[in-house]
Design an enzyme around this catalytic site. Structure first.
Site, PDB file in Angstrom:
ATOM      1  CE  LYS A 190      -3.988  -2.466   1.962  1.00  0.00           C
ATOM      2  NZ  LYS A 190      -4.391  -3.076   2.983  1.00  0.00           N
ATOM      3  CE1 TYR A 218      -5.120  -3.590  -1.314  1.00  0.00           C
ATOM      4  CE2 TYR A 218      -6.460  -5.597  -1.561  1.00  0.00           C
ATOM      5  CZ  TYR A 218      -5.845  -4.741  -0.820  1.00  0.00           C
ATOM      6  OH  TYR A 218      -5.800  -4.956   0.520  1.00  0.00           O
TER       7      TYR A 218
HETATM    8  N1  GLU Z   1      -4.544  -8.882   0.687  1.00  0.00           N
HETATM    9  C1  GLU Z   1      -4.895  -8.413   1.982  1.00  0.00           C
HETATM   10  C2  GLU Z   1      -6.504  -8.026   1.964  1.00  0.00           C
HETATM   11  O1  GLU Z   1      -6.828  -7.345   1.056  1.00  0.00           O
HETATM   12  C3  GLU Z   1      -4.031  -7.405   2.659  1.00  0.00           C
HETATM   13  C4  GLU Z   1      -4.080  -7.611   3.897  1.00  0.00           C
HETATM   14  C5  GLU Z   1      -3.127  -6.938   4.781  1.00  0.00           C
HETATM   15  O2  GLU Z   1      -1.947  -7.134   4.699  1.00  0.00           O
HETATM   16  O3  GLU Z   1      -3.456  -6.034   5.516  1.00  0.00           O
HETATM   17  O4  GLU Z   1      -7.114  -8.562   2.785  1.00  0.00           O
END
Ligand code: GLU
Length: 306
Positions: free
Chosen positions: A64, A186
């Site tokens: 992110k 994503y």
């Molecule tokens: N791919 C995960 C989700 O979207 C990310 C979770 C994370 O690392 O906070 O739930």
């Protein structure tokens, strides 16, 4: 530094067995739990590491930060018309606040915010997954980096909650692209497999006023770098940002793969990885390792206040 890192890993290793690896997708649930690594990347370009620092892991929400940096890079302050930079005080995948606040996510590090950032990037890049992969390869100086297809496909299979958030934002007029396409981007970013050394190197610019210590490439301005670090310090550790500020005192970003990135401004970036998580979804041994490191080097950004 190498001796210090080795000693820190020795001290935190007994915590392994007290947490639990992420369970929400099979590809993460089967990760070997007793892996532990740490890498430090200095603004002078030196790398120090200990333990499993060269083993790739799923960076998950650490991605992110890459997405945010890409979006700031091409759209600057305009991104904040679509989301905020306030801590959410809610779980990273909560939908409650999103409904009440009319589809405007609190910050880029909860899932809804990251999806909006991916939507912004989707409008900008013809092939967002490839753009991200190449961006990360360049930052880390590692041309081999790639997403783990099994993890990405597994995330997509279990996408219901993320899809629901994206559709809710679309209903509020805060989502411009095809939801499925943005979800694919994503999940690709979350599934990037990187080692502690890769992550510490890739984010070196966050400790170096926006310039990559290795190549000199200006990734962000000094002001933008401060701002990204500020958002990490206030919202980077899920519901535990306050606890992380208290114990570690550094801008940081964690992921459910068990990695945590932290920044000691002007000195170095550090990435620690241990897949077992605490109840808040942060690496249990990783948190402790960063606490010990920060204490040992007097790294807390709040030390000037003490
Ligand atoms: N791919 C995960 C989700 O979207 C990310 C979770 C994370 O690392 O906070 O739930």
């Amino acid at each position: 530094m190498h001796a210090l890192l080795t000693d820190i890993l020795r001290q935190v290793r007994p915590l392994i067995g007290q947490g639990q690896v992420a369970q929400y997708i099979p590809a993460l649930a089967r990760v070997v739990p007793d892996q532990l690594g740490i890498a430090v990347y200095g603004v002078d370009g030196q790398v120090y590491s200990a333990g499993d620092a060269h083993t790739p892991f799923s960076i998950q929400s650490i991605s992110k930060v890459f997405s945010l940096v890409q979006a700031i890079g091409h759209s600057g302050e305009a991104i904040w018309e679509r989301l905020g930079h306030e801590p959410s005080g809610q779980a990273f995948n909560s939908m409650v606040q999103l409904e009440v606040e009319k589809g405007r996510p609190r910050n880029p590090f909860i899932n809804a915010g990251a999806l909006v950032i991916c939507d912004i990037n989707q409008s900008r890049f013809a092939a967002p997954a490839l753009s991200m992969r190449d961006f990360v390869r360049r930052l880390a100086g590692n041309a081999e980096l790639a997403a783990d297809r099994v993890v990405a496909d597994s995330e997509y299979q279990f996408r219901a909650r993320n899809a629901a958030m994206a559709y809710l934002m679309q209903a509020f007029g805060n989502f411009n692209n095809d939801v499925d396409a943005v979800l694919r981007s994503y999940f690709h970013h979350c599934a990037l497999a990187m080692s502690c050394v890769d992550v510490a190197r890739a984010f070196g610019f966050l400790a170096h006023r926006g310039a990559n210590p290795h190549t000199g490439e200006v990734v962000l301005s000094a002001r933008q770098t401060q701002q990204v670090n500020a958002v990490m310090a206030t919202s980077g550790l899920y519901d535990e940002a306050g606890n992380f500020a208290y114990r570690v005192g550094l801008p940081g970003k964690s992921g459910v793969g068990g990695g945590i990135l932290a920044v000691v401004p002007g000195r170095f970036t550090v990435c620690v990885w241990s897949p077992e998580l605490n109840a808040a979804g942060n690496s249990l041994a990783g948190m402790k390792a960063l606490e010990l490191l920060s204490e040992q080097i007097g790294g807390s950004v709040f030390s000037a206040l003490g």
